[in-house]
Design a protein around this motif. Structure first.
Motif, mmCIF file in Angstrom:
data_model
loop_
_atom_site.group_PDB
_atom_site.id
_atom_site.type_symbol
_atom_site.label_atom_id
_atom_site.label_comp_id
_atom_site.label_asym_id
_atom_site.label_seq_id
_atom_site.Cartn_x
_atom_site.Cartn_y
_atom_site.Cartn_z
ATOM 1 N N LEU A 4 5.071 7.420 49.908
ATOM 2 C CA LEU A 4 3.682 7.656 49.509
ATOM 3 C C LEU A 4 3.264 9.033 49.977
ATOM 4 C CD1 LEU A 4 2.025 4.258 50.440
ATOM 5 C CD2 LEU A 4 2.712 5.053 48.181
ATOM 6 N N ALA A 5 2.775 9.859 49.060
ATOM 7 C CA ALA A 5 2.298 11.209 49.389
ATOM 8 C C ALA A 5 0.788 11.240 49.165
ATOM 9 C CB ALA A 5 2.994 12.238 48.517
ATOM 10 N N PHE A 6 0.055 11.493 50.242
ATOM 11 C CA PHE A 6 -1.405 11.498 50.166
ATOM 12 C C PHE A 6 -1.940 12.898 49.928
ATOM 13 C CE2 PHE A 6 -0.814 7.525 52.478
ATOM 14 C CZ PHE A 6 -1.669 6.715 51.762
ATOM 15 N N ASP A 7 -3.009 12.965 49.152
ATOM 16 C CA ASP A 7 -3.724 14.226 48.976
ATOM 17 C C ASP A 7 -4.933 14.245 49.911
ATOM 18 O OD1 ASP A 7 -5.603 12.568 47.770
ATOM 19 O OD2 ASP A 7 -5.442 13.497 45.807
ATOM 20 N N SER A 8 -5.579 15.385 49.976
ATOM 21 C CA SER A 8 -6.701 15.516 50.913
ATOM 22 C C SER A 8 -7.870 14.612 50.538
ATOM 23 C CB SER A 8 -7.155 16.977 51.023
ATOM 24 O OG SER A 8 -7.463 17.511 49.759
ATOM 25 N N SER A 9 -8.128 14.418 49.270
ATOM 26 C CA SER A 9 -9.257 13.573 48.850
ATOM 27 C C SER A 9 -9.095 12.136 49.349
ATOM 28 C CB SER A 9 -9.394 13.563 47.333
ATOM 29 O OG SER A 9 -9.684 14.847 46.852
ATOM 30 N N THR A 10 -7.894 11.609 49.255
ATOM 31 C CA THR A 10 -7.644 10.245 49.714
ATOM 32 C C THR A 10 -7.794 10.141 51.226
ATOM 33 O OG1 THR A 10 -6.129 9.888 47.873
ATOM 34 C CG2 THR A 10 -5.972 8.359 49.726
ATOM 35 N N VAL A 37 3.606 10.547 53.681
ATOM 36 C CA VAL A 37 3.636 11.992 53.907
ATOM 37 C C VAL A 37 2.381 12.649 53.338
ATOM 38 C CG1 VAL A 37 6.167 12.062 53.830
ATOM 39 C CG2 VAL A 37 4.872 12.525 51.758
ATOM 40 N N ALA A 38 2.144 13.851 53.825
ATOM 41 C CA ALA A 38 1.144 14.758 53.251
ATOM 42 C C ALA A 38 1.714 16.158 53.415
ATOM 43 C CB ALA A 38 -0.197 14.633 53.966
ATOM 44 N N SER A 39 1.407 17.024 52.482
ATOM 45 C CA SER A 39 1.952 18.378 52.570
ATOM 46 C C SER A 39 1.177 19.203 53.586
ATOM 47 C CB SER A 39 1.908 19.067 51.203
ATOM 48 O OG SER A 39 0.606 19.510 50.917
ATOM 49 N N VAL A 40 1.792 20.271 54.002
ATOM 50 C CA VAL A 40 1.145 21.195 54.931
ATOM 51 C C VAL A 40 -0.124 21.774 54.298
ATOM 52 C CG1 VAL A 40 2.501 23.236 54.275
ATOM 53 C CG2 VAL A 40 1.610 23.028 56.613
ATOM 54 N N LEU A 41 -0.166 21.861 52.986
ATOM 55 C CA LEU A 41 -1.371 22.323 52.291
ATOM 56 C C LEU A 41 -2.522 21.340 52.493
ATOM 57 C CD1 LEU A 41 -2.733 24.367 50.424
ATOM 58 C CD2 LEU A 41 -1.820 23.083 48.495
ATOM 59 N N HIS A 44 -3.850 21.862 55.927
ATOM 60 C CA HIS A 44 -4.697 23.067 55.932
ATOM 61 C C HIS A 44 -6.092 22.764 55.386
ATOM 62 C CE1 HIS A 44 -6.040 27.170 55.359
ATOM 63 N NE2 HIS A 44 -6.292 26.855 54.106
ATOM 64 N N GLU A 45 -6.162 22.038 54.282
ATOM 65 C CA GLU A 45 -7.461 21.699 53.694
ATOM 66 C C GLU A 45 -8.306 20.868 54.654
ATOM 67 O OE1 GLU A 45 -6.197 21.653 48.978
ATOM 68 O OE2 GLU A 45 -6.174 19.768 50.095
ATOM 69 N N LEU A 46 -7.684 19.888 55.295
ATOM 70 C CA LEU A 46 -8.418 19.037 56.235
ATOM 71 C C LEU A 46 -8.921 19.843 57.434
ATOM 72 C CD1 LEU A 46 -6.134 15.862 56.236
ATOM 73 C CD2 LEU A 46 -8.301 16.176 55.017
ATOM 74 N N LEU A 47 -8.060 20.677 57.998
ATOM 75 C CA LEU A 47 -8.457 21.465 59.166
ATOM 76 C C LEU A 47 -9.511 22.509 58.816
ATOM 77 C CD1 LEU A 47 -5.011 21.914 60.938
ATOM 78 C CD2 LEU A 47 -6.884 20.359 61.561
ATOM 79 N N SER A 48 -9.422 23.081 57.621
ATOM 80 C CA SER A 48 -10.445 24.039 57.159
ATOM 81 C C SER A 48 -11.794 23.354 57.039
ATOM 82 C CB SER A 48 -10.064 24.606 55.791
ATOM 83 O OG SER A 48 -9.426 25.807 55.916
ATOM 84 N N GLY A 49 -11.800 22.174 56.456
ATOM 85 C CA GLY A 49 -13.041 21.421 56.325
ATOM 86 C C GLY A 49 -13.626 21.059 57.677
ATOM 87 N N ILE A 72 3.888 15.321 58.127
ATOM 88 C CA ILE A 72 3.491 16.534 57.420
ATOM 89 C C ILE A 72 4.763 17.227 56.962
ATOM 90 C CG2 ILE A 72 2.284 18.746 57.584
ATOM 91 C CD1 ILE A 72 0.475 16.250 57.785
ATOM 92 N N ILE A 73 4.818 17.483 55.670
ATOM 93 C CA ILE A 73 6.026 18.078 55.088
ATOM 94 C C ILE A 73 5.683 19.434 54.477
ATOM 95 C CG2 ILE A 73 7.127 15.843 54.667
ATOM 96 C CD1 ILE A 73 6.260 16.130 51.711
ATOM 97 N N PRO A 74 6.677 20.312 54.379
ATOM 98 C CA PRO A 74 6.424 21.609 53.752
ATOM 99 C C PRO A 74 6.209 21.456 52.247
ATOM 100 C CG PRO A 74 8.744 21.378 54.286
ATOM 101 C CD PRO A 74 8.049 20.171 54.833
ATOM 102 N N LEU A 75 5.555 22.405 51.684
ATOM 103 C CA LEU A 75 5.399 22.465 50.227
ATOM 104 C C LEU A 75 6.351 23.542 49.755
ATOM 105 C CD1 LEU A 75 3.843 21.472 47.732
ATOM 106 C CD2 LEU A 75 2.247 23.334 48.116
#
Length: 83
Positions: A4-10, A37-41, A44-49, A72-75
């Motif tokens: 399962l790969a999660f995006d920032s919105s989820t 998993v979630a990508s390093v991107l 970044h989005e979560l930490l920026s927010g 956390i996996i690389p993109l």
């Protein structure tokens, strides 16, 4: 095996806790059987927010809790081309 790969919105929805179905589904994940998993991107989005929020320390704590079982996996270029 399914990953399962999660995006920032989820993940943001999980952190907000407004939707009981989302919360329940996330909490029921068996990470020993289904890699999450979630990508390093996404990180970044979560930490920026969090940094731009009114409570950066509190928001960062939420991020750490929700990502405690998420790898956390690389993109990489192949990931982008596969979509």
């Amino acid at each position: 095996m399914v990953t399962l790969a999660f995006d920032s919105s989820t993940l943001i929805e999980v952190m907000r806790g407004r939707d009981a179905k989302v919360q329940s589904a996330f909490m029921m994940l068996d990470v020993s059987r289904t890699p999450v998993v979630a990508s390093v991107l996404v990180l970044h989005e979560l930490l920026s927010g969090a940094a731009s929020s009114g409570n950066p320390t509190g928001e960062r704590g939420k991020i750490e809790r929700v990502l405690s079982e998420v790898d956390i996996i690389p993109l990489i270029e192949e990931d982008v081309e596969a979509t």
